[in-house]
Design a protein around this motif. Structure first.
Motif, PDB file in Angstrom:
ATOM      1  N   CYS A  22      33.624  35.570  36.016  1.00 43.90           N
ATOM      2  CA  CYS A  22      35.052  35.812  36.235  1.00 43.90           C
ATOM      3  C   CYS A  22      35.569  34.869  37.323  1.00 43.90           C
ATOM      4  O   CYS A  22      34.945  34.718  38.373  1.00 43.90           O
ATOM      5  N   VAL A  23      36.715  34.222  37.070  1.00 46.74           N
ATOM      6  CA  VAL A  23      37.293  33.350  38.096  1.00 46.74           C
ATOM      7  C   VAL A  23      38.479  34.024  38.788  1.00 46.74           C
ATOM      8  O   VAL A  23      39.157  33.414  39.594  1.00 46.74           O
ATOM      9  N   ARG A  24      38.733  35.296  38.451  1.00 47.55           N
ATOM     10  CA  ARG A  24      39.846  36.044  39.040  1.00 47.55           C
ATOM     11  C   ARG A  24      41.178  35.296  38.898  1.00 47.55           C
ATOM     12  O   ARG A  24      41.906  35.128  39.860  1.00 47.55           O
ATOM     13  N   CYS A  25      41.446  34.864  37.662  1.00 48.83           N
ATOM     14  CA  CYS A  25      42.702  34.167  37.406  1.00 48.83           C
ATOM     15  C   CYS A  25      43.853  35.160  37.313  1.00 48.83           C
ATOM     16  O   CYS A  25      45.014  34.796  37.488  1.00 48.83           O
ATOM     17  N   GLY A  26      43.515  36.421  37.004  1.00 46.06           N
ATOM     18  CA  GLY A  26      44.548  37.444  36.993  1.00 46.06           C
ATOM     19  C   GLY A  26      45.281  37.592  35.669  1.00 46.06           C
ATOM     20  O   GLY A  26      46.222  38.381  35.572  1.00 46.06           O
ATOM     21  N   ALA A  27      44.847  36.855  34.630  1.00 43.08           N
ATOM     22  CA  ALA A  27      45.538  36.982  33.333  1.00 43.08           C
ATOM     23  C   ALA A  27      45.454  38.419  32.805  1.00 43.08           C
ATOM     24  O   ALA A  27      46.356  38.898  32.133  1.00 43.08           O
TER      25      ALA A  27
ATOM     26  N   VAL B   1      40.490  43.218  36.217  1.00 44.69           N
ATOM     27  CA  VAL B   1      39.658  42.370  37.079  1.00 44.69           C
ATOM     28  C   VAL B   1      39.125  43.153  38.277  1.00 44.69           C
ATOM     29  O   VAL B   1      37.955  43.038  38.638  1.00 44.69           O
ATOM     30  N   LEU B   2      39.944  44.008  38.839  1.00 43.70           N
ATOM     31  CA  LEU B   2      39.486  44.748  40.016  1.00 43.70           C
ATOM     32  C   LEU B   2      38.556  45.895  39.615  1.00 43.70           C
ATOM     33  O   LEU B   2      37.606  46.210  40.337  1.00 43.70           O
TER      34      LEU B   2
END
Lengths: 536, 330
Positions: free
Chosen positions: A92-97, A116-117
């Protein structure tokens, strides 16, 4: 039980994250957002660890002394067994999509409901225990130790995810929070931490064959009430068979449809359709559950419950299996059953005895979805339909998460609806098909005590229904899932009063002109048919 | 806090060669040893990471289906979004890897009084991500020039295309500028979108600062500080031909650039940048939805405890008989 706030109160949602970092913000287990803990008798029935009386709101959850060791060992095992789990922990790159794709986030604003969280809740412990950077750098590397507070946070948020997979549609790497939640729940179950709303039905299903715990004579009894109603409406007497050896087809559907309306009307739809076709089929009281609450517990329990379907097909000597309208049932049947309990080499490739169509897409599992079956009948002109009988309905269709994103059953139910109804309206396309929103109560969250989070999670779906209700006067929400039929009813009453909920085969049965039927004046619900008002 | 820590780390990385080369004359260390170490760490790291992932089985066939399944012949299947064949999966993966198809479908929502939820398409993250990755790739390709003699012909075309604006001397290459802009966008978005800021770790800011500083030092060298390209190529050719030498006249900015690049290379296998390998192994994307047609085998599938029909009938036999249900044993 917590009182559920009113809709106008609940729809004031604050999306601003708290000032404190998420790791420094322990979860507050708010009533109305969690389900009661698993009762010891249900865990004992299933031979699950740590059966005991416990309460979620208590400080002490009565965990085994070495609980951390159990969880970390469980995590290690699963990282070696599931590539999905291992890869999704790492990439996961935590892009937030995914952040605003979750119905629970949209309905609650709680940042820990961002997919993501939710995954980071588990990833942080993974980093702290299984990666070098996490072990050395700790918090800077996004790692944290497994404490009781973390465990409670897991409990709270992994039972606030319905495993609907909507986030995985938008994730550029396909990271699927359902996989993470499933692992999280497996780990919690190692400590006897389940909800009773899941372990109860699972225990019922294990011992009695279905989630509701209907014993064999009760199933026969419930269906006979429906048969009486069918006779009242159509004048036709139907005599289905149970546990009959030598039938061509075994029919399996979720038990919810045997029990409460509006699911029972869908069930009446099946009975009428199969009777009209003269189908050589049987019900089973042993494999009387299509759904699988084991799937919301652990892979192993899901397999244990699912075993009955093939076992019963083998015992009865049927040729193939037909499955009813249900959501997660079909994710399991499509993606898991054959792997767990196959190969089903004792069955034949399903062939419709009415149209001769061979269902090549099921040549290994030998199990056909009833929407595929009925769409084929209609396409081949085998049903006499009068869609005008549904003219009092303005219908929209809700794609169930699992048949949408774990199967791709989009056109079959729409084709059927368009043939049995004259007034069909689609909801906003960003809320249907693969982008469909969860009903808000899937994956075993359809209890009573967590009504607040259910209504929050149900908001996006309900709001899209409200939109077509206002634009086109939609008054009926069709779907192909037993949990939908139960919970969307509650969610409509709460968010969009006046819209009713139906299974697709109820619509079929209302429109279907049966051989030898009397002039129908009412639909299956006993409401007058269009043009027949005042005839009663 | 996470951002500041990462920034400090990158500033530290800039200072090291500044002091090491300018102050302590460690040209050999920073020009030869560090790049070699970085490449070795990279190769070992990537191979071991991919092997670690690859070793873990895929027990179930769990593609996320984003279109119509293959079912009845007259229903049109969505062959790319819900593939049932290998070629469909390859197509889906290519679109994913080359064009970020999932991100292309990104949406945003808005909640108004009523309540009224509305959704719209949003392409900024997709555009920023695509610009970032593709410009980075082209910059990388352009650097092949430093490691080949003679320079392959296709590079001339790449450079011509990259410099199509034909402004400035030396001509401005779009890729470097786009890279810097895109990485800046990704950083600003991380700082200014509250939800994204809330989830960001130091490990998210660090690679952004690192790549930003690589782009800045690169641009400085090309347009402003005018480094001695002949000497640099002597050094880089020496690296690939294992004929290492440190030519005279290379300015310290090159050593800074080289250390930042080396750090990035060595950092890749141990960080989220490995997503480039992970996406290829993601079971929700790289499997066909054909599990009703072909049995997917789980290597660790094991027998489980079940409640058999016989046990069921033993418990309910009388009730079954009373209800007129057939039984196996009377």
């Amino acid at each position: 039980m917590a009182k559920t706030p009113k809709p106008d109160e609940l729809s004031k949602i604050n999306y601003t994250p708290p000032q404190s970092a998420w790791m420094d913000t322990p979860a507050e287990l708010k009533e109305g957002n969690w389900c009661y803990g698993a009762k010891p008798k249900n865990l004992e029935t299933l031979h699950f660890p740590n059966p005991r009386e416990w309460r979620v709101q208590d400080e002490d959850w009565k965990l085994p002394e070495n609980w951390q060791e159990i969880v970390l060992q469980g995590m290690r095992e699963r990282l070696d067994k599931y590539r999905s789990f291992k890869v999704f922990m790492d990439i996961c790159v935590r892009c937030g999509a995914c952040a605003d794709k979750c119905h629970f986030f949209i309905g609650s604003g709680d940042p820990k409901n961002m997919p993501v969280l939710r995954a980071e809740l588990l990833r942080s412990v993974y980093r702290g225990n299984f990666t070098t950077a996490g072990k050395i750098l700790g918090k800077i590397a996004g790692a944290r130790p497994l404490t009781l507070s973390v465990l409670k946070e897991w409990w709270y948020y992994f039972f606030q995810c319905t495993e609907c997979r909507r986030c995985s549609v938008f994730c550029p790497y396909g990271i699927d929070t359902a996989e993470i939640t499933m692992m999280g729940r497996e780990l919690l179950n190692l400590l006897g931490l389940n909800t009773d709303w899941i372990s109860g039905p699972a225990a019922n299903c294990y011992m009695k064959g279905n989630h509701l715990g209907l014993e064999p004579h009760t199933i026969v009894g419930n269906l006979s009430y429906m048969l009486d109603d069918i006779e009242t409406v159509t004048g036709i007497k139907i005599e289905p068979t149970f546990n009959r050896k030598g039938a061509e087809i075994l029919f399996v559907t979720p038990s919810g449809d045997l029990f409460a309306d509006p699911g029972t009307y869908t069930c009446m739809g099946y009975l009428m359709l199969f009777h009209e076709l003269g189908l050589d089929y049987t019900w089973s009281t042993y494999a009387s559950e299509g759904g699988n609450f084991g799937f919301f517990t652990s892979n192993e329990l899901a397999k244990r419950l699912n075993t009955k379907i093939y076992a019963e097909a083998r015992r009865l000597g049927v040729k193939w299996i037909l499955g009813g309208e249900c959501g997660h049932m079909w994710r399991v049947l499509n993606q898991y059953m054959d792997t767990w309990n196959g190969p089903a080499d004792f069955l034949e490739v399903p062939k419709s005895p009415i149209t001769g169509t061979v269902f090549e897409n099921t040549k290994s599992t030998k199990m056909v979805h009833v929407a595929e079956f009925t769409a084929d009948l209609i396409k081949n002109g085998k049903l006499k339909l009068d869609p005008k009988r549904n003219d009092n309905l303005k219908v929209t269709f809700h794609d169930s998460c699992n048949t949408a994103r774990g199967m791709g059953l989009f056109e079959e139910p729409r084709y059927i609806i368009n043939n049995v109804c004259n007034h069909f309206y689609e909801m906003d396309e960003l809320t249907t098909r693969e982008k469909t929103f969860c009903c808000g109560s899937g994956s075993g969250l359809n209890a009573g005590e967590n009504m607040e989070i259910r209504m929050r999670g149900g908001l996006p779906r309900a709001n899209a229904v409200k939109d077509v209700a206002e634009k086109y006067g939609v008054n009926m929400l069709a779907n192909i899932c037993a949990i939908d039929r139960a919970v969307l009813t509650a969610s409509m009453d709460y968010w969009v009063p006046g819209v009713k909920v139906t299974g697709v085969h109820e619509l079929v049965a209302n429109a279907m002109i049966m051989k030898g039927e009397k002039e129908r004046t009412t639909d299956l619900r006993g409401d007058p048919l269009p043009g027949m008002e005042g005839n009663e | 806090m996470n951002a500041i820590l990462s920034l400090i780390a990158v500033i530290g990385l800039v200072l090291i060669p500044l002091i090491g080369v300018k102050g302590a004359n460690l040209h050999f260390l920073f020009g030869i040893v560090v790049p070699y170490i970085a490449i070795i760490v990279f190769l070992i790291g990537v191979i071991s990471r991919v092997m670690k992932w690859g070793r873990v089985p895929v027990p179930f066939c769990i593609p996320t289906t984003c279109g119509q399944q293959q079912s009845l012949p007259w229903i049109k299947q969505s062959k790319l979004d819900n593939p049932s064949t290998t070629s469909g999966v390859v197509g889906r993966m290519l679109l994913e890897v080359l064009l970020f198809r999932s991100l292309f479908s990104n949406t945003k929502f808005e909640l108004r009084e009523g309540p009224k939820l509305s959704y719209g398409s949003t392409k900024w993250l997709w555009l920023g991500g695509l610009a970032f990755h593709w410009s980075f790739f082209i910059v990388l390709v352009r650097h092949i020039r430093l490691f080949t003699e003679p320079v392959p012909a296709f590079l001339k075309n790449v450079e011509a295309l990259d410099g199509f604006l034909q402004v400035g001397i030396p001509g401005v290459l779009i890729s470097g500028v786009v890279l810097l802009l895109a990485v800046t966008y990704l950083f600003l978005r991380r700082v200014f979108v509250p939800q994204v800021r809330y989830i960001s770790l130091a490990a998210d800011y660090f690679p952004l600062f690192l790549i930003m500083s690589i782009a800045i030092t690169g641009i400085l060298m090309r347009y402003f500080l005018r480094v001695d390209l002949v000497s640099i190529k002597t050094l880089t050719m020496g690296l690939v031909t294992f004929n290492t030498k440190i030519p005279e006249g290379i300015s310290v900015i090159f050593y800074i650039h080289l250390l930042l690049v080396s750090t990035l290379i060595a950092y890749i296998p141990y960080s989220k940048i490995m997503h480039l390998g992970g996406v290829l192994l993601s079971p929700t994307r790289n499997l066909p939805n054909n599990s009703r047609m072909v049995r997917h085998v789980n290597p660790w599938n094991y027998p489980v405890e079940v409640h058999t029909y016989q046990e069921y009938e033993d418990e309910f036999r009388d009730k079954m008989k009373n209800a007129g249900l057939p039984v196996e044993k009377e």
